[in-house]
Design a protein around this motif. Sequence first.
Motif, PDB file in Angstrom:
ATOM      1  N   SER A 150       0.836  -1.188   0.000  1.00  0.00           N
ATOM      2  CA  SER A 150       0.000   0.000   0.000  1.00  0.00           C
ATOM      3  C   SER A 150       0.875   1.244   0.000  1.00  0.00           C
ATOM      4  CB  SER A 150      -0.885   0.020   1.254  1.00  0.00           C
ATOM      5  OG  SER A 150      -0.065   0.128   2.412  1.00  0.00           O
ATOM      6  N   ALA A 151       0.265   2.382  -0.325  1.00  0.00           N
ATOM      7  CA  ALA A 151       0.989   3.647  -0.260  1.00  0.00           C
ATOM      8  C   ALA A 151       1.432   3.921   1.177  1.00  0.00           C
ATOM      9  CB  ALA A 151       0.109   4.781  -0.773  1.00  0.00           C
ATOM     10  N   ARG A 152       0.625   3.514   2.137  1.00  0.00           N
ATOM     11  CA  ARG A 152       0.970   3.726   3.549  1.00  0.00           C
ATOM     12  C   ARG A 152       2.290   3.033   3.894  1.00  0.00           C
ATOM     13  NH1 ARG A 152      -2.672   2.161   8.840  1.00  0.00           N
ATOM     14  NH2 ARG A 152      -1.256   3.088  10.341  1.00  0.00           N
ATOM     15  N   CYS A 153       2.448   1.765   3.494  1.00  0.00           N
ATOM     16  CA  CYS A 153       3.705   1.056   3.779  1.00  0.00           C
ATOM     17  C   CYS A 153       4.874   1.687   3.031  1.00  0.00           C
ATOM     18  CB  CYS A 153       3.589  -0.428   3.422  1.00  0.00           C
ATOM     19  SG  CYS A 153       2.918  -1.431   4.757  1.00  0.00           S
ATOM     20  N   GLY A 154       4.647   2.101   1.796  1.00  0.00           N
ATOM     21  CA  GLY A 154       5.705   2.764   1.037  1.00  0.00           C
ATOM     22  C   GLY A 154       6.132   4.058   1.696  1.00  0.00           C
ATOM     23  N   ASN A 155       5.166   4.855   2.149  1.00  0.00           N
ATOM     24  CA  ASN A 155       5.481   6.113   2.830  1.00  0.00           C
ATOM     25  C   ASN A 155       6.187   5.863   4.160  1.00  0.00           C
ATOM     26  OD1 ASN A 155       4.314   7.575   0.758  1.00  0.00           O
ATOM     27  ND2 ASN A 155       2.342   7.753   1.793  1.00  0.00           N
ATOM     28  N   HIS A 156       5.725   4.872   4.898  1.00  0.00           N
ATOM     29  CA  HIS A 156       6.350   4.517   6.176  1.00  0.00           C
ATOM     30  C   HIS A 156       7.820   4.162   5.958  1.00  0.00           C
ATOM     31  CE1 HIS A 156       7.457   1.885   9.545  1.00  0.00           C
ATOM     32  NE2 HIS A 156       6.580   2.585  10.244  1.00  0.00           N
ATOM     33  N   ASP A 157       8.083   3.377   4.943  1.00  0.00           N
ATOM     34  CA  ASP A 157       9.458   2.960   4.650  1.00  0.00           C
ATOM     35  C   ASP A 157      10.305   4.143   4.188  1.00  0.00           C
ATOM     36  OD1 ASP A 157      10.934   0.602   4.977  1.00  0.00           O
ATOM     37  OD2 ASP A 157      11.057   0.305   2.805  1.00  0.00           O
ATOM     38  N   ALA A 158       9.737   5.047   3.403  1.00  0.00           N
ATOM     39  CA  ALA A 158      10.472   6.230   2.935  1.00  0.00           C
ATOM     40  C   ALA A 158      10.848   7.128   4.116  1.00  0.00           C
ATOM     41  CB  ALA A 158       9.631   7.000   1.924  1.00  0.00           C
ATOM     42  N   VAL A 159       9.927   7.306   5.044  1.00  0.00           N
ATOM     43  CA  VAL A 159      10.217   8.113   6.242  1.00  0.00           C
ATOM     44  C   VAL A 159      11.308   7.451   7.076  1.00  0.00           C
ATOM     45  CG1 VAL A 159       9.241   8.909   8.444  1.00  0.00           C
ATOM     46  CG2 VAL A 159       7.953   9.218   6.320  1.00  0.00           C
ATOM     47  N   ARG A 160      11.222   6.130   7.231  1.00  0.00           N
ATOM     48  CA  ARG A 160      12.245   5.403   7.989  1.00  0.00           C
ATOM     49  C   ARG A 160      13.622   5.587   7.349  1.00  0.00           C
ATOM     50  NH1 ARG A 160      15.166   1.402   7.094  1.00  0.00           N
ATOM     51  NH2 ARG A 160      13.965   0.723   5.297  1.00  0.00           N
ATOM     52  N   ARG A 161      13.699   5.465   6.028  1.00  0.00           N
ATOM     53  CA  ARG A 161      14.983   5.641   5.337  1.00  0.00           C
ATOM     54  C   ARG A 161      15.480   7.066   5.498  1.00  0.00           C
ATOM     55  NH1 ARG A 161      12.238   2.926   1.364  1.00  0.00           N
ATOM     56  NH2 ARG A 161      12.152   4.794   0.070  1.00  0.00           N
ATOM     57  N   HIS A 162      14.566   8.047   5.442  1.00  0.00           N
ATOM     58  CA  HIS A 162      14.942   9.449   5.577  1.00  0.00           C
ATOM     59  C   HIS A 162      15.523   9.743   6.963  1.00  0.00           C
ATOM     60  CE1 HIS A 162      14.783  13.782   5.005  1.00  0.00           C
ATOM     61  NE2 HIS A 162      14.166  13.878   6.171  1.00  0.00           N
TER      62      HIS A 162
END
Length: 169
Positions: A149-161
């Motif tokens: 989902s977009a939610r998991c993708g966004n969560h992962d992007a924030v974690r990487r950031h």
Amino acid sequence: MVGPTLAAELASLAARGWDTDTAVAVLRDHRVRRPQLAGSMSARLHEWALQLRAPFSAMDVDSRCDAINLLLESATSRPSLSTHDGHKPHLHFAADGDDVVDRVKAITAGGLAIFTVESEGGRLGACLREGCPEVFVDTSRNGGRRYCSARCGNHDAVRRHRTPGRRRG
């Protein structure tokens, strides 16, 4: 496309925590006829759902095909064409008299096989967010989906950031 999407939902449910009532609801949502799970049927379907994860988690096309071939061997039945209830011609992978678990095994294994042929071995995946149990059928335009989902993708992007040591410009 009932087979692959049903397979994804059952595999995800098994990874999240099996619940018979939820499994029956998933079967109903996918219009599986006579979706009741009496007696040992829930345990049998749960075991099958655990096996369904393999094609979604496969690292390459050969591994995905091998995983689906194992499912097909376990769910072997004789496919037939049907036009019941005014529907256009479509494949049935199991006999109408089979119990619900055998029918689901045939629907999911056969559906995954056909989808894999049509998608040239791709478009099945497991969410890349650490700890997410979801698998998915990638119906995106470019076939590049990496998260459920977009939610998991966004969560992962924030974690990487926010990862310490990340170079900031």
